[in-house]
Every structure is written in C-alpha cells, then in structure tokens.
Design a protein around this motif. Structure first.
Motif, mmCIF file in Angstrom:
data_model
loop_
_atom_site.group_PDB
_atom_site.id
_atom_site.type_symbol
_atom_site.label_atom_id
_atom_site.label_comp_id
_atom_site.label_asym_id
_atom_site.label_seq_id
_atom_site.Cartn_x
_atom_site.Cartn_y
_atom_site.Cartn_z
ATOM 1 N N UNK A 9 0.916 -1.269 -0.096
ATOM 2 C CA UNK A 9 -0.059 0.275 -0.019
ATOM 3 C C UNK A 9 0.912 1.216 -0.001
ATOM 4 N N UNK A 10 2.007 1.135 0.785
ATOM 5 C CA UNK A 10 2.978 2.240 0.759
ATOM 6 C C UNK A 10 3.672 2.255 -0.781
ATOM 7 N N UNK B 205 2.757 1.453 -3.815
ATOM 8 C CA UNK B 205 1.679 1.575 -4.785
ATOM 9 C C UNK B 205 1.539 3.164 -4.640
ATOM 10 N N UNK B 206 1.378 3.491 -3.390
ATOM 11 C CA UNK B 206 1.125 5.218 -3.067
ATOM 12 C C UNK B 206 2.338 6.051 -3.665
ATOM 13 N N UNK B 207 3.651 5.524 -3.498
ATOM 14 C CA UNK B 207 4.818 6.026 -3.857
ATOM 15 C C UNK B 207 5.023 5.990 -5.342
ATOM 16 N N UNK C 232 2.377 6.019 -7.391
ATOM 17 C CA UNK C 232 1.186 6.920 -7.862
ATOM 18 C C UNK C 232 1.623 8.448 -7.733
ATOM 19 N N UNK C 233 2.461 8.617 -6.764
ATOM 20 C CA UNK C 233 2.753 9.833 -6.340
ATOM 21 C C UNK C 233 3.926 10.266 -7.425
ATOM 22 N N UNK D 198 3.154 12.065 -11.343
ATOM 23 C CA UNK D 198 3.272 13.533 -11.730
ATOM 24 C C UNK D 198 4.314 14.334 -11.050
ATOM 25 N N UNK E 282 2.004 19.369 -11.574
ATOM 26 C CA UNK E 282 1.085 18.712 -11.929
ATOM 27 C C UNK E 282 1.046 18.041 -13.517
ATOM 28 N N UNK F 87 -4.058 13.413 -19.626
ATOM 29 C CA UNK F 87 -4.039 13.030 -18.234
ATOM 30 C C UNK F 87 -3.579 11.632 -17.836
ATOM 31 N N UNK G 78 -4.937 9.516 -14.889
ATOM 32 C CA UNK G 78 -5.654 9.555 -13.919
ATOM 33 C C UNK G 78 -5.930 8.099 -13.167
ATOM 34 N N UNK G 79 -6.042 8.350 -11.802
ATOM 35 C CA UNK G 79 -6.084 7.070 -10.951
ATOM 36 C C UNK G 79 -7.702 6.975 -10.698
ATOM 37 N N UNK G 80 -8.283 6.029 -11.186
ATOM 38 C CA UNK G 80 -9.805 5.751 -10.985
ATOM 39 C C UNK G 80 -10.158 5.002 -9.935
ATOM 40 N N UNK H 197 -8.151 2.324 -6.626
ATOM 41 C CA UNK H 197 -7.009 2.256 -5.770
ATOM 42 C C UNK H 197 -7.505 1.285 -4.534
#
Lengths: 458, 458
Positions: free
Chosen positions: B228-229, B231-233, B235-236, B239, B243, B301, B303-305, B307
């Motif tokens: 979870x950590x 995948x967050x990194x 996704x961060x 971009x 932006x 874009x 975009x995360x739809x 998670x």
C-alpha cells in the motif's frame, strides 16, 4: 533435591497431561461467534473443576461477555498471578484443515510429534503448561507452589471487551507482585525467550475529501483534484528515503536499544534469512541503519493497513471519486505517547492537504503505549537461569513486534509488572488452519514453569 | 427562400414533433440490462417505421446484441451519414426521480420549459432533431434533403460491443463523405458548438505484489515491504510538482493549441467559475501554465480511477497485505499513440518498483487515440455559419474532454471524417435521475440541422 523429583514426575505424567489438554481442546470455545457461547462457558467450567482438583479455590466470574476464571492458592513467597486465555480463534477456512479442528490428536512430523487442533498453541496448550507444572509440584511436595492467583479470560481473541472493567472492579484481588503470562513464542526453536518489550499500537483512519461529487474523468480529468492521487502523495510523504517516518515529532520517546541487549539479540538464534523468506522478501525494508530485529522489536512504525477509493470492479470506470480512505496503525515503542503520536500524524496530514481538499478522522479508534518490562527485577534473572537450565541454551530477553495489551493493562490498572514466557513456535499456525503445538513445547514448557516456580515462588 | 419556409414549418410543427419524441421516450430501451431487450427492439422498430414514413428506405439490421437501424435516401450532393443512438442509460436510483423516467412530460422551469424523461437529451431528443429537420424539409420541398444515410445503434450506453464488427462488415455501405453526429452538448447555454477534438483514452490496471502472503503488522511491521505504501509512492511519482505527467515519453504527439483556436476558446462563453464550483473546487488542479479549458480539452491526463488493498471493513485490522491494486485511465490528445503510452506507463512502473516487489498488468483493457476533426473541411465553416445564424451567436469549434469512440471508428474503419454538433446542456443530467432536454434545445436543434443541411446537403 525437590526440583529433580518434580521434573521426573512431569516426564512420567506426560501422557496423562496430554490427555487432559486434549479434553480442553475438544471444547470449541470460539469467543467471537455467539453460536459458541455455551462452549466458552463449558471451557471455563472445565478449568474451574481442574483448578479445584489441584487444590485451588477456583471460581467462575460472570461478565457481560464470556466468564473469567479466578483461582487462589495462599502460600509463602511473592504473590504471583498467572494469566492465560481459554478462548480460541474461529476455524475458517475449514476446508484447509487436515483434520477436524476440535478433534485433536498427536501427529508425527519431520520436526517431531505435535498436538494438532485449534487452541493447541494459542492459548490452551500454553496455559496448561503452568497447570501441569503446579500439578507435578503438588504430587511431589503435597502442596501447590508458593502464593498463586490464576486468572483466565475467555475474550482474548475477540478484543477483550470485559477485561478493563473486570480489572478495575477487582483491582485489590488481582494486584499481585508479578504477573506471569504464557501467550508468546520463542524467538527461534529451542531458544527459551522472555519478552522484555512489546510494541504499543495506535489506530487511525481518515477520509480525504476532494470534489463535491464523483466526477467524470472526461469532463473533469485535468482540472479536477483527484483524491486517489492526493492520498497517495500523502502516504508517500509519511516516510523519507531511508524508511524513517517523516512525521514531525513522531520519534519523541523512542530510545536506542542498549548495547548489552543488542548483543543478546544478535546471539538469540533469530534466523533472519528464514524470517524474510517466509514473507517472500530478500531484504528488510525498514529504517536504514537498524537490524531486522530492531526494526521489528524496537523501532516504531507507521503502517498502512487499508487504502481504498474509486472503482474496484471488473473493467474500467471513468470516475474521479469524491473521496479516498486510509487505515493506519502505528506500532509504538519506549515512551511514545499515543495521544501525541496521533496529534503529530494528524498535523502532518492537515499540513500536506492541497487546496480544495479536507480530511475527516474516525474518532473511535484507540491506542496503547508500548509495554516495556521491568527486566531489572530479580525474577527475570531467576527465570533466565531456570530456562537456560531446562533448554541447555542461554535464555534471551527478546522484544516483540506485536502488542499484547494485557501486559500494559496489568501495569496501568493494577500497577503490576509482568513477565512473559511462552513456548510456542512461529510455525504453530495460530489463527490459521492446522494449528499445532509441539509436544516438545508442551513437555519442556511444563518443566520450564516447574524450574521457574522453584526459583521465584518461595 | 426555401430555408425560411422550412423554418416556419418547423415552428408550426413543434407540438407534433414533441409528441413524436414523447412516443419514443416512452419506450424503456435500456441496453445494458437484458430485461429490456424487447424494448430496445421496439425502439428500433419505431425508428424504422418513422424513417420509412419520411421516405427513407429503412431497415432493422440484427446484431448479436441490439439491432442497428440503417436508412437510405439517395439524392444529389455529398453523401452524409447521420449517427445517433436509441438506447438509454438505466434509471436507478429510481427514488431520486421526480417523475416516472419513461413517462415523459413538458415541465416548466426557471430556465424555460424542458422535456423531462430518460433519454430526452441522451440521445433520443438529439437524434430526433435531425429527423424532424428532414421532415420539415420534405413537407416544404416534397423530398428529403440531399444524399443521406441514417445510422442508429442501440448499444452506445453499454459499450457498443457490436459496433466494430458491424462497421467492418458494412464498410462500403456506411463509408460516406462525412458523418454528422448529434450526441454532444453546447459549451455554454446558447453558444452553438461544433466539437473539433475529442480526447482518446487508454485503460490500464495493475497489481503490485509484495509479500508472499498477508503479514501481521506486529510480527512483520518494520521489515516488511508494504504494497500500500509502495503503490502510493508509485502513484505519487506519476506527476511532478507542476501537475505534469512525469512518465518519460508520455507527451510524445501532444501539440500546443493553435493561437487562433485558443482565442476562440477564450471567447466561447465557458463559465470557469461555475464549472469549478459544480465540482466543489476553487482552482483548476491540472498542469500549471494551461487554462482550465486546455486542461480539460487539449491536455492529456494520467488519472487514478480506483485504488485498493488491505482491510476496508469497520475498525482496524493489523494486516500488511500481499497486494495493492490500481486502475488508471489516460486521456489522450493530438497524435498520442495508445500503445506507446501504455509502454511508457509500464516502463515507468517497472523502473520505480522496489526490490522484492513485482507488478502484473490486466491485459484486457483497450485504448483509442484522440479524435481530431478535420476542421479545415468546408462543411465546418458552412456549419459554423448556419449555427451562428440560428443562435445569433458566433458558433465555436470546441474541444471535448471526454471520448466518443464512434468518431474515431468512423475514421479508422470507414476512413470518414465526422462533424459533431449537439444541443444538449451540461445541466441535462444525462446518466442521472431527472434527465431533461430543453424545449429550446429541441426546437432550435431542429432549426439548426435544417440550416446546416440547407448549406451542405446540396
């Protein structure tokens, strides 16, 4: 010498001791499911009968949930309280069991004979090691050892809802000189282990709110704030490049492990390669500069346990959701204050929110600080010697990554130190299908308690 | 002048035209739910009957799903194909409707009278504007205008599974000089709009695999890799601070908006404040340096739809999950190649994976490039003049943030350009409860098509 006679008696009586454990294991005392409420009561009754036959003054103590069992033997020496729990985890998925969970049996394995069945390790097998040590002692000496209170609960596997009120209501009766707890495992097979520190835990959950409503990613993709992206950036900001928690003030109250203890840990038989391989990992991923054991036992964590938002079904949905959600637990060590950590985490999140976003917090989640044992007490050294004698291996004061709230509550509510000694192994599959307890754990566990009691109960 | 007579006829015939639309709206042709299959067929039959009465040679064309309707009128001038869809969205949540979705009626509102009912705007009301324009033209001139093919599908709201095979199988018949599509909205109420570019879309989904099994956050928290950590990194990392998508190669094929078009957009009546406020935002959150309209219409874009991973139930669970999941859509513009973008995104993810992690990709998700209209064709200028005459407001070539795959398939399969003109408004609540179509949209939409046909259909 008395202890030798007691040990001989334990060896001779092992088959009968196993039979008694089997009786207890046959009672499906699953505490979380009301369907088994009667069986929980049956297990408590069985223990009262057993304790009474041993010479304890034993009673059922009703609670709004499952009953407590309290037994008393007045004698010489320090007043020791022994804690265990008679309730067990549910058994699903049942199809993965190789036998009926509540029809226990001895099975031969490559690592020797095991007692297979739900609760064999957690915690019925472990708590019976203490009762069988008392029995052998009494058989040889004609009386129970020392000055004992026995305290069993039946809700440990379902959050112990009755525990705190019960401790508060029976403070005088249960406040003894030292608590003995048998609900832990050995750091490595054959290495006798006393838990010197347990991490505490803080629970948090938040929702990051972005757009007023779910948006269409065609019509709004680009200009829209996407909560899934923002929560990811937030989570990424919780740690720095070295795996250290980057929340300001998080490490307040964290202490480095003393060199002497670090040396013990380095030689405690912990099999790092196996530990990592069990999880499918080749390296430890925690804080740089700390050993795997330190990362697990002595360092705090900020862990994401759940993360969700948007569409999770099959295929694709062109949505920018209005919200994203995150569940966190922090493991706490040393003198970390759960309330301060909570405030620090919340400040961090608020400070990292982009414009047009807001956050709401679940207010129902609790926290408890780390339980750091008073290992300077003479009983710890006495127990270390007793365990070393039994296992022919120097006993170790280990840490534990998990949280056993009972040790914390004994201290905070009753003002009582605790010493945690357990004989489980990491492969016992507690909480899983095919739970087992090594016959060796049971046998040498009984002998260990006899030796410990011989040294501290008089 | 013929066109004046046609317009007069349209005005006089409006009540009857609305009655006909109401008839079609009463047929609950929900394409996604098999329960309404018979009604979809009824809607197609109704259209064939209507087209036949207008003098078209009209037929039902069966497909494995809902039928297509194809109608033909041979005449002078360029061969024009008009596209619309007779199927509608489901109506749930039904309790939010102020009337029965398939019992349409005229309702008076603060912004004038509206036709309320499912499909009134999307797309039955819009497609009927074209048929009514044809009817008025024929009433006045005794014949249908120009050289026309009508093509209606009944699966637009359920992914158009039969569309591509049908276009391929009927390539010769359906390859015309230009397609006219009426399934879009006006950039702002009263501002006639021709869509000059639609963003494409690429769908991706991946699973980040970490530990071999779900782990206990006490026993493994610290040393464990937490998906979870991670995948967050990840996704961060998609971009940068401005932006902008930070995936190498992502912007290949993206073009800046020509100054002339940008000027048109600046004066197209787009109400930025209302657009943002509708979503509960105060600023546009897309790429720095681009206007809100550019971010929505002309910029790609990532975009995360969706998670998700770990525990999502009530309370807390001390789990470090083995996996985390992410759904992505990229909106594509200009000459971006979906296959190249997919490869770039996957390279980025693979390159950012930590040790002990791996990623798997859902292989079933498709992509389509942007549809950039050939606005240099003379029909676009003719239509702009026609629309400007009708609405007393200069018509604008707008962009669209969404993806209308039909325009792309007309080009890629049939080699046919398309011109998208629609009269819907953003508050029509298409896909939502209480869908409506302004009577003004319907009335002036019919008049608009009459004017456009008058200019290009001969």
């Amino acid at each position: 010498m008395t202890i030798d006679a007691v040990l001989t008696r334990i060896d001779a009586e092992l088959p009968q001791a196993i039979d008694r454990l089997m009786e207890l294991l046959r009672i499906p005392s699953i505490s979380t499911d009301p369907a088994w409420k009667g069986d929980c009561a049956r297990a408590a009754d069985w223990l009262v009968k057993e304790l009474t036959s041993l010479g304890f003054k034993a009673e059922i103590r009703p609670t709004p949930g499952h009953p407590m069992v309290v037994a008393r033997h007045e004698g010489p020496g320090p007043h020791l309280l022994f804690y265990g729990h008679y309730d067990v985890q549910p058994v699903d998925p049942l199809n993965l069991w190789t036998r009926e969970p509540f029809d226990p049996a001895i099975e031969e394995t490559a690592n020797g004979p095991v007692i297979r069945g739900r609760g064999s390790s957690d915690d019925k097998g472990q708590l019976m090691t203490f009762l069988e040590a008392c029995r052998a002692y009494k058989d040889v000496n004609g009386t129970l050892p020392g000055n004992l209170t026995i305290f069993f609960e039946g809700e440990e596997e379902s959050g112990s809802p009755s525990l705190i009120p019960f401790l508060q209501a029976n403070k005088d009766e249960l406040s003894c000189d030292l608590a003995l707890i048998c609900d832990t495992s050995m750091v490595s097979p054959g290495v006798p282990s006393i838990a010197g520190q347990l991490r505490g835990m803080l629970k948090e959950e938040f929702t990051l709110h972005g757009p007023r409503i779910d948006l269409h990613s065609g019509h709004y993709g680009g200009p829209a704030l996407n909560p899934l992206r923002e929560i990811s950036k937030l989570i990424a900001s919780f740690h720095d490049e070295d795996g250290r928690v980057a929340v300001e003030g998080f490490y307040e109250g964290v202490h480095e492990v003393p060199e002497e203890l670090k040396r013990q840990w380095e030689n405690c038989g912990f099999d790092e390669a196996e530990y990592l391989a069990h999880a499918g990992m080749t390296v430890a991923h925690g804080e740089a500069g700390y050993s795997t054991l330190e990362q697990q036992w002595a360092r705090p964590t900020l862990e994401i346990n759940g993360l969700w938002g948007g569409y999770q079904g099959a295929g694709s949905k062109t949505v920018i959701p209005a919200e994203a959600h995150c569940k966190i637990t922090c493991r706490l060590v040393g003198d970390m204050d759960p309330a301060k950590v909570r405030a620090a985490v919340r400040r961090h999140v608020e400070a990292h929110l982009p414009v047009d976003a807001r956050v709401t917090w679940d207010s129902d989640l609790d926290g408890a600080p780390a339980a750091v044992m008073n290992t300077a007490r003479p009983e710890f050294e006495a127990a270390r010697q007793a365990l070393s004698d039994e296992w022919n291996r120097e006993a170790v004061i280990v840490g534990m990554g998990g949280s056993i709230p009972i040790a914390y509550y004994f201290k905070s509510i009753l003002g009582m130190d605790a010493m945690l000694i357990g004989y489980a192994n990491d492969d016992d599959a507690i909480h899983s299908p095919n739970e087992k307890y090594d016959v060796k754990s049971f046998h040498k566990g009984i002998r260990s308690w006899a030796r410990v009691l011989d040294r501290i109960a008089k």
